[in-house]
Design a protein around this motif. Structure first.
Motif, PDB file in Angstrom:
ATOM      1  N   ALA A  40     -26.654 110.874 -20.144  1.00 24.14           N
ATOM      2  CA  ALA A  40     -26.879 111.220 -21.545  1.00 24.14           C
ATOM      3  C   ALA A  40     -28.370 111.210 -21.848  1.00 24.14           C
ATOM      4  N   VAL A  41     -28.758 112.058 -22.789  1.00 25.50           N
ATOM      5  CA  VAL A  41     -30.123 112.108 -23.304  1.00 25.50           C
ATOM      6  C   VAL A  41     -30.068 111.873 -24.808  1.00 25.50           C
ATOM      7  N   ARG A  42     -31.222 111.637 -25.397  1.00 28.15           N
ATOM      8  CA  ARG A  42     -31.284 111.302 -26.827  1.00 28.15           C
ATOM      9  C   ARG A  42     -30.557 112.326 -27.699  1.00 28.15           C
ATOM     10  N   ASP A  43     -30.663 113.606 -27.343  1.00 26.67           N
ATOM     11  CA  ASP A  43     -30.011 114.653 -28.133  1.00 26.67           C
ATOM     12  C   ASP A  43     -28.483 114.573 -28.079  1.00 26.67           C
ATOM     13  N   ASP A  44     -27.948 113.771 -27.181  1.00 25.57           N
ATOM     14  CA  ASP A  44     -26.494 113.584 -27.098  1.00 25.57           C
ATOM     15  C   ASP A  44     -25.972 112.552 -28.093  1.00 25.57           C
ATOM     16  N   ALA A  45     -26.857 111.872 -28.807  1.00 27.16           N
ATOM     17  CA  ALA A  45     -26.418 110.771 -29.675  1.00 27.16           C
ATOM     18  C   ALA A  45     -25.357 111.217 -30.679  1.00 27.16           C
ATOM     19  N   GLU A  46     -25.566 112.339 -31.347  1.00 25.37           N
ATOM     20  CA  GLU A  46     -24.579 112.763 -32.344  1.00 25.37           C
ATOM     21  C   GLU A  46     -23.272 113.211 -31.699  1.00 25.37           C
ATOM     22  N   PRO A  47     -23.302 114.028 -30.636  1.00 27.30           N
ATOM     23  CA  PRO A  47     -22.020 114.361 -29.985  1.00 27.30           C
ATOM     24  C   PRO A  47     -21.289 113.126 -29.440  1.00 27.30           C
ATOM     25  N   ILE A  48     -22.032 112.172 -28.894  1.00 29.47           N
ATOM     26  CA  ILE A  48     -21.391 110.933 -28.424  1.00 29.47           C
ATOM     27  C   ILE A  48     -20.739 110.216 -29.602  1.00 29.47           C
ATOM     28  N   ALA A  49     -21.438 110.141 -30.719  1.00 28.31           N
ATOM     29  CA  ALA A  49     -20.900 109.481 -31.912  1.00 28.31           C
ATOM     30  C   ALA A  49     -19.631 110.173 -32.398  1.00 28.31           C
ATOM     31  N   ARG A  50     -19.628 111.505 -32.387  1.00 30.04           N
ATOM     32  CA  ARG A  50     -18.427 112.244 -32.814  1.00 30.04           C
ATOM     33  C   ARG A  50     -17.245 111.910 -31.908  1.00 30.04           C
ATOM     34  N   VAL A  51     -17.472 111.923 -30.589  1.00 28.10           N
ATOM     35  CA  VAL A  51     -16.405 111.590 -29.649  1.00 28.10           C
ATOM     36  C   VAL A  51     -15.979 110.139 -29.832  1.00 28.10           C
ATOM     37  N   HIS A  52     -16.959 109.242 -29.988  1.00 31.15           N
ATOM     38  CA  HIS A  52     -16.674 107.818 -30.150  1.00 31.15           C
ATOM     39  C   HIS A  52     -15.688 107.602 -31.297  1.00 31.15           C
ATOM     40  N   LEU A  53     -16.010 108.140 -32.460  1.00 37.95           N
ATOM     41  CA  LEU A  53     -15.162 107.902 -33.633  1.00 37.95           C
ATOM     42  C   LEU A  53     -13.842 108.665 -33.546  1.00 37.95           C
ATOM     43  N   ALA A  54     -13.866 109.885 -33.034  1.00 38.69           N
ATOM     44  CA  ALA A  54     -12.619 110.639 -32.883  1.00 38.69           C
ATOM     45  C   ALA A  54     -11.683 109.918 -31.909  1.00 38.69           C
ATOM     46  N   ALA A  55     -12.230 109.423 -30.809  1.00 40.22           N
ATOM     47  CA  ALA A  55     -11.401 108.710 -29.827  1.00 40.22           C
ATOM     48  C   ALA A  55     -10.846 107.417 -30.417  1.00 40.22           C
ATOM     49  N   TRP A  56     -11.633 106.717 -31.213  1.00 34.36           N
ATOM     50  CA  TRP A  56     -11.110 105.520 -31.888  1.00 34.36           C
ATOM     51  C   TRP A  56      -9.932 105.904 -32.786  1.00 34.36           C
ATOM     52  N   ARG A  57     -10.066 107.006 -33.535  1.00 38.98           N
ATOM     53  CA  ARG A  57      -8.985 107.415 -34.438  1.00 38.98           C
ATOM     54  C   ARG A  57      -7.736 107.774 -33.650  1.00 38.98           C
ATOM     55  N   GLU A  58      -7.931 108.383 -32.482  1.00 35.97           N
ATOM     56  CA  GLU A  58      -6.792 108.770 -31.655  1.00 35.97           C
ATOM     57  C   GLU A  58      -6.145 107.576 -30.955  1.00 35.97           C
ATOM     58  N   ALA A  59      -6.941 106.599 -30.556  1.00 30.87           N
ATOM     59  CA  ALA A  59      -6.428 105.500 -29.728  1.00 30.87           C
ATOM     60  C   ALA A  59      -6.089 104.230 -30.492  1.00 30.87           C
ATOM     61  N   TYR A  60      -6.684 104.024 -31.649  1.00 33.50           N
ATOM     62  CA  TYR A  60      -6.569 102.715 -32.290  1.00 33.50           C
ATOM     63  C   TYR A  60      -5.904 102.727 -33.662  1.00 33.50           C
ATOM     64  N   ALA A  61      -5.239 103.804 -34.035  1.00 30.48           N
ATOM     65  CA  ALA A  61      -4.582 103.846 -35.346  1.00 30.48           C
ATOM     66  C   ALA A  61      -3.499 102.779 -35.465  1.00 30.48           C
ATOM     67  N   HIS A  62      -2.994 102.274 -34.341  1.00 34.94           N
ATOM     68  CA  HIS A  62      -1.994 101.198 -34.381  1.00 34.94           C
ATOM     69  C   HIS A  62      -2.655  99.834 -34.595  1.00 34.94           C
ATOM     70  N   LEU A  63      -3.986  99.763 -34.448  1.00 41.57           N
ATOM     71  CA  LEU A  63      -4.708  98.500 -34.626  1.00 41.57           C
ATOM     72  C   LEU A  63      -5.446  98.421 -35.958  1.00 41.57           C
ATOM     73  N   VAL A  64      -5.903  99.562 -36.445  1.00 42.69           N
ATOM     74  CA  VAL A  64      -6.694  99.636 -37.679  1.00 42.69           C
ATOM     75  C   VAL A  64      -6.148 100.806 -38.486  1.00 42.69           C
ATOM     76  N   PRO A  65      -5.930 100.625 -39.792  1.00 41.71           N
ATOM     77  CA  PRO A  65      -5.418 101.738 -40.600  1.00 41.71           C
ATOM     78  C   PRO A  65      -6.288 102.992 -40.446  1.00 41.71           C
ATOM     79  N   LEU A  66      -5.628 104.139 -40.343  1.00 39.84           N
ATOM     80  CA  LEU A  66      -6.328 105.396 -40.124  1.00 39.84           C
ATOM     81  C   LEU A  66      -7.349 105.680 -41.217  1.00 39.84           C
ATOM     82  N   GLN A  67      -7.053 105.293 -42.457  1.00 39.60           N
ATOM     83  CA  GLN A  67      -8.013 105.549 -43.534  1.00 39.60           C
ATOM     84  C   GLN A  67      -9.306 104.749 -43.327  1.00 39.60           C
TER      85      GLN A  67
END
Length: 159
Positions: A6-33
């Motif tokens: 990864a390079v510095r310019d990847d920070a925003e795409p990494i962040a998008r994947v990070h949060l999208a993956a959390w929403r996909e994987a952890y909705a049973h642990l934390v409310p989706l909202q």
């Protein structure tokens, strides 16, 4: 699929994947909202800091059109009692890429096939099965860790 550092310019795409993956994987642990309210720009600022410091190795998976679809991060370990020389700090892949082999390639790029450890949510069956297939087993260490707006149970896995 291209796996690269990864390079510095990847920070925003990494962040998008990070949060999208959390929403996909952890909705049973934390409310989706609650997960939906997390901020990509704020997470991207954190990733810029991580990438700028250079203390953590970060690799990204980039698809044929140039979009980041997954990432992994690893270091020499954050724990004082690190049981192995490398820690997989995080590995997330978008659900649309499940089963494509990208997670496997990210794991290998981040920690290779040698001794390593990681912490996983205790209630994360898909991830636990993936790590088990890659030789990781629980070593008995457990923690309650902060996650978003609550604490969750985590288990340490070693290989």
């Amino acid at each position: 699929m291209l796996i690269r550092p990864a390079v510095r310019d990847d920070a925003e795409p990494i962040a998008r994947v990070h949060l999208a993956a959390w929403r996909e994987a952890y909705a049973h642990l934390v409310p989706l909202q609650v997960l939906a309210a997390l901020s990509v720009p704020e997470r991207a600022d954190r990733w810029r800091g991580i990438l700028d410091r250079g203390e953590t190795d970060v690799v990204v998976a980039v698809d044929a059109v140039g979009d980041v679809v997954g990432w992994a991060s690893a270091s020499d370990g954050r724990d004082d009692d690190a049981p192995r020389p490398r820690e997989l700090e995080g590995l997330y892949v978008l659900e649309a890429s499940y089963g494509s082999g990208v997670g496997q390639r990210l794991l290998e790029a981040a920690v290779g096939t040698g001794p390593a450890y990681l912490w996983s949510a205790a209630d994360n069956p898909r991830a636990l099965a993936f790590y088990r297939r890659n030789g990781f087993v629980p070593d008995g260490a457990e923690l309650r860790v902060p996650f978003v707006d609550r604490e969750i149970d985590a288990v340490r896995l070693v290989r």
